[in-house]
Scaffold this active site. Sequence first.
Site, short mmCIF file in Angstrom:
data_model
loop_
_atom_site.label_atom_id
_atom_site.label_comp_id
_atom_site.label_asym_id
_atom_site.label_seq_id
_atom_site.Cartn_x
_atom_site.Cartn_y
_atom_site.Cartn_z
CB CYS A 193 -0.91 58.97 -112.72
SG CYS A 193 -0.85 57.25 -113.84
CG HIS A 239 1.04 59.88 -116.56
ND1 HIS A 239 1.22 59.75 -115.26
CD2 HIS A 239 1.09 61.58 -116.60
CE1 HIS A 239 1.47 60.83 -114.58
NE2 HIS A 239 1.30 61.96 -115.46
CG HIS A 251 1.09 64.89 -113.05
ND1 HIS A 251 1.83 64.45 -113.96
CD2 HIS A 251 1.87 65.97 -112.41
CE1 HIS A 251 2.82 65.11 -114.21
NE2 HIS A 251 2.91 66.07 -113.48
#
Length: 285
Positions: A193, A239, A251
């Site tokens: 990510c 994240h 993502h």
Amino acid sequence: MTMTLDRRLNAFRPDLADAALEGVIAAERYVCGTPARIAVPVAGLRRRPDMTAGIDTEMLLGEDVMVFDRADGWTWVQAAADGYVGYVPETALTEDAPTPTHRVTVPRTFVYPGPDLRFPISAALSMGSRVAVVGEAETRGTGYYLLAGGGAVIAGHCRPVGEPVVGDYVAVAARFLETPYLWGGRSGFGIDCSGLVQLALMMVDKAAPRDSDMQAERLGIAIDRDELRRGDLVFWKGHAGIMEDEQTLLHANGHTMTVARENFEAAVQRIGWLYEQPTGYRRPI
């Protein structure tokens, strides 16, 4: 004097440390790093000199590092681009490579032994890889750049170093859709990510820290959730995602194990059910 430093961004061990840290962190000795360059398509940076250790991040062909130690086939290095510290095999480095002139601007491309796409490939390169071009050729209407040390790449897949790609960084990130998720990955062959955020921004000449916690703390400016628009970043603990528009999150994620588009509110509910709500929102500037 000893103080707490982030081991990811500072080269120090009990026996050895960057000379720039003398007086800041205790070590048996201090050294100045020596410059080197990544000589393989992708080099995994590891927390310890052991191929069974997971990668913290990756470095791409042509990227620069400072070398602080060499032992048993491993080098202890710090990446010039983002300051990340770790170990790579000595075979992944060179000290006499020519200065890169171009970088790859498509998610993936091939190196051929010569200027002909019918040749068996010699290597595959990721977006962001840097190469030294020494000439040009054309074969059956396809243009090639000839590389120092031999080989050729499709000319249309590269741009001069320092020339941003066309489009904003969100468009760059979207080119990685369906790329496999890879923990620590930072290339067109596998990406995580924060690696997606960093690489996409790098391609439009915007520097970004490597990990999501660093990005959430330092990248751009903090905004409120109701201000979200294209290009803004959303962070959870561990994240990061990119807003493609007001309703869509882009993502690299462990749910689909790919780079994917997802409805933002659905993602918030799904991730929140497993972990927690977003911890912050930022706008790169």
